[in-house]
Structure formats: structure tokens, C-alpha cells
Design a protein around this motif. Structure first.
Motif, short mmCIF file in Angstrom:
data_model
loop_
_atom_site.label_atom_id
_atom_site.label_comp_id
_atom_site.label_asym_id
_atom_site.label_seq_id
_atom_site.Cartn_x
_atom_site.Cartn_y
_atom_site.Cartn_z
N GLY A 40 0.83 -1.20 0.00
CA GLY A 40 0.00 0.00 0.00
C GLY A 40 0.87 1.24 0.00
N ASP A 41 0.71 2.06 1.04
CA ASP A 41 1.50 3.29 1.16
C ASP A 41 2.84 3.06 1.86
OD1 ASP A 41 -0.47 4.78 -0.08
OD2 ASP A 41 -1.42 5.41 1.80
N PHE A 42 3.07 1.84 2.33
CA PHE A 42 4.29 1.54 3.07
C PHE A 42 5.32 0.85 2.18
CE2 PHE A 42 0.84 1.63 6.14
CZ PHE A 42 1.34 2.53 7.06
N VAL A 43 6.58 1.15 2.45
CA VAL A 43 7.69 0.55 1.71
C VAL A 43 8.67 -0.06 2.72
CG1 VAL A 43 9.62 0.99 0.16
CG2 VAL A 43 7.47 2.22 -0.16
N SER A 44 9.03 -1.31 2.50
CA SER A 44 10.03 -1.98 3.32
C SER A 44 11.28 -2.17 2.47
CB SER A 44 9.49 -3.33 3.79
OG SER A 44 10.50 -4.07 4.41
N VAL A 45 12.41 -1.77 3.01
CA VAL A 45 13.67 -1.88 2.28
C VAL A 45 14.62 -2.76 3.09
CG1 VAL A 45 15.64 -0.65 1.29
CG2 VAL A 45 13.37 0.41 1.27
N LYS A 46 15.04 -3.87 2.50
CA LYS A 46 16.04 -4.75 3.11
C LYS A 46 17.26 -4.75 2.20
CE LYS A 46 12.59 -7.85 5.06
NZ LYS A 46 12.07 -9.23 5.07
N PHE A 47 18.43 -4.86 2.81
CA PHE A 47 19.64 -4.86 1.99
C PHE A 47 20.67 -5.80 2.58
CE2 PHE A 47 19.57 -1.29 4.86
CZ PHE A 47 20.81 -1.34 5.50
N GLU A 48 21.59 -6.22 1.72
CA GLU A 48 22.66 -7.15 2.11
C GLU A 48 23.98 -6.60 1.58
OE1 GLU A 48 23.89 -11.74 1.01
OE2 GLU A 48 21.89 -11.03 0.55
N TYR A 49 25.01 -6.72 2.40
CA TYR A 49 26.33 -6.25 2.00
C TYR A 49 27.13 -7.37 1.38
CZ TYR A 49 25.35 -2.24 4.97
OH TYR A 49 24.79 -1.14 5.53
N ASP A 50 28.09 -6.98 0.54
CA ASP A 50 29.08 -7.94 0.04
C ASP A 50 29.93 -8.39 1.21
OD1 ASP A 50 28.58 -8.23 -2.68
OD2 ASP A 50 29.75 -6.45 -3.20
N SER A 51 30.38 -9.63 1.17
CA SER A 51 31.25 -10.11 2.24
C SER A 51 32.61 -9.43 2.12
CB SER A 51 31.40 -11.62 2.18
OG SER A 51 31.94 -12.00 0.94
N ILE A 52 33.24 -9.27 3.25
CA ILE A 52 34.57 -8.66 3.26
C ILE A 52 35.58 -9.68 3.74
CG2 ILE A 52 33.76 -6.30 3.59
CD1 ILE A 52 34.43 -6.62 6.56
N ARG A 53 36.79 -9.54 3.27
CA ARG A 53 37.85 -10.45 3.67
C ARG A 53 38.38 -9.98 5.02
NH1 ARG A 53 43.46 -10.52 3.07
NH2 ARG A 53 44.28 -12.63 3.12
N ILE A 54 38.37 -10.88 5.97
CA ILE A 54 38.88 -10.57 7.30
C ILE A 54 40.25 -11.20 7.43
CG2 ILE A 54 38.54 -10.89 9.77
CD1 ILE A 54 35.54 -10.94 9.21
N GLU A 55 41.22 -10.36 7.73
CA GLU A 55 42.58 -10.86 7.88
C GLU A 55 42.84 -11.18 9.33
OE1 GLU A 55 47.08 -9.16 7.36
OE2 GLU A 55 45.54 -8.41 6.03
N ARG A 56 43.41 -12.32 9.56
CA ARG A 56 43.74 -12.74 10.91
C ARG A 56 44.98 -12.00 11.38
NH1 ARG A 56 45.72 -18.76 12.62
NH2 ARG A 56 46.11 -18.28 14.79
N ILE A 57 44.87 -11.35 12.52
CA ILE A 57 46.01 -10.67 13.13
C ILE A 57 46.30 -11.39 14.44
CG2 ILE A 57 46.85 -8.50 14.11
CD1 ILE A 57 46.41 -8.28 11.16
N ARG A 58 47.54 -11.70 14.66
CA ARG A 58 47.91 -12.38 15.89
C ARG A 58 49.23 -11.83 16.41
NH1 ARG A 58 49.41 -18.04 12.90
NH2 ARG A 58 50.32 -17.00 11.15
N ARG A 59 49.47 -12.08 17.66
CA ARG A 59 50.71 -11.63 18.28
C ARG A 59 51.69 -12.79 18.27
NH1 ARG A 59 51.94 -7.58 22.56
NH2 ARG A 59 53.93 -8.23 23.39
N ILE A 60 52.79 -12.59 17.57
CA ILE A 60 53.82 -13.63 17.47
C ILE A 60 55.15 -13.00 17.87
CG2 ILE A 60 55.05 -15.20 15.93
CD1 ILE A 60 52.58 -15.32 14.20
N THR A 61 55.76 -13.57 18.84
CA THR A 61 57.08 -13.15 19.33
C THR A 61 57.17 -11.63 19.52
OG1 THR A 61 58.09 -12.97 17.14
CG2 THR A 61 58.20 -15.11 18.22
N GLY A 62 56.09 -11.08 20.07
CA GLY A 62 56.09 -9.65 20.38
C GLY A 62 55.64 -8.74 19.26
N TYR A 63 55.25 -9.28 18.11
CA TYR A 63 54.82 -8.47 16.98
C TYR A 63 53.39 -8.81 16.60
CZ TYR A 63 59.79 -7.58 16.32
OH TYR A 63 61.10 -7.22 16.50
N LEU A 64 52.62 -7.82 16.19
CA LEU A 64 51.29 -8.06 15.64
C LEU A 64 51.45 -8.26 14.14
CD1 LEU A 64 49.16 -5.41 17.53
CD2 LEU A 64 49.25 -7.85 17.93
N VAL A 65 51.09 -9.45 13.67
CA VAL A 65 51.29 -9.78 12.25
C VAL A 65 50.08 -10.49 11.69
CG1 VAL A 65 53.79 -9.96 12.46
CG2 VAL A 65 52.39 -11.98 12.77
#
Length: 89
Positions: A40-65
């Protein structure tokens, strides 16, 4: 971007307004799909994002890599010699 309109049709100009609003509220994300549902007079808008690449960051021997490709031989050997501990229930 996939745009789907159900229960009727609306002008492209109105669709552009909805898409621009989504982009303005979330400028750092890419939109994958938008679904516009008319009721009717109402509009519903749904949306989806593209997936993003998540890079793993870890602490190794005192460094974040993220990976080990920039480590020299000594640092790489340090990583390989690490003892990995596990948790037992």
C-alpha cells in the motif's frame, strides 16, 4: 548490485533514493542486494552487504602480524620453535 522490487513497481528515481540512503549511512560497505517490498502506502527496504575479507592478526614473538612472509630467518625459526598449548576440559 541486485535490486528486487516486490508487490508492485516504483520509479527508478525512487529506487536510487533508497540506494543512496543506504550508501550514505554505510559508506565503507559495498551493497550486494536491495529488496524493496511495497505494501500500500508503506515501503520496506532490506539490503545485504558484500562479504569482506577478514585478515587474521595475531601476536607472534612480540609483533602483531597477519602472516609470516616479512619475518627474517631468525624470527621465522622462533615461530616454528614455539610450543602450542591446548586446554583440556
Amino acid at each position: 548490485m541486485l535490486i528486487k522490487c516486490t508487490n508492485g513497481s516504483i520509479p527508478q528515481k525512487e529506487i536510487d533514493v533508497y540506494v543512496d540512503q543506504i550508501k550514505r549511512n554505510n559508506p565503507e560497505k559495498d551493497i550486494k542486494a536491495v529488496e524493496i517490498t511495497l505494501d500500500g502506502d508503506f515501503v520496506s527496504v532490506k539490503f545485504e552487504y558484500d562479504s569482506i575479507r577478514i585478515e587474521r592478526i595475531r601476536r607472534i614473538t612480540g609483533y602483531l602480524v597477519g602472516d609470516l612472509d616479512r619475518f627474517n630467518d631468525a624470527k621465522y625459526a622462533e615461530v616454528m620453535d614455539r610450543v602450542k598449548h591446548s586446554v583440556h576440559n
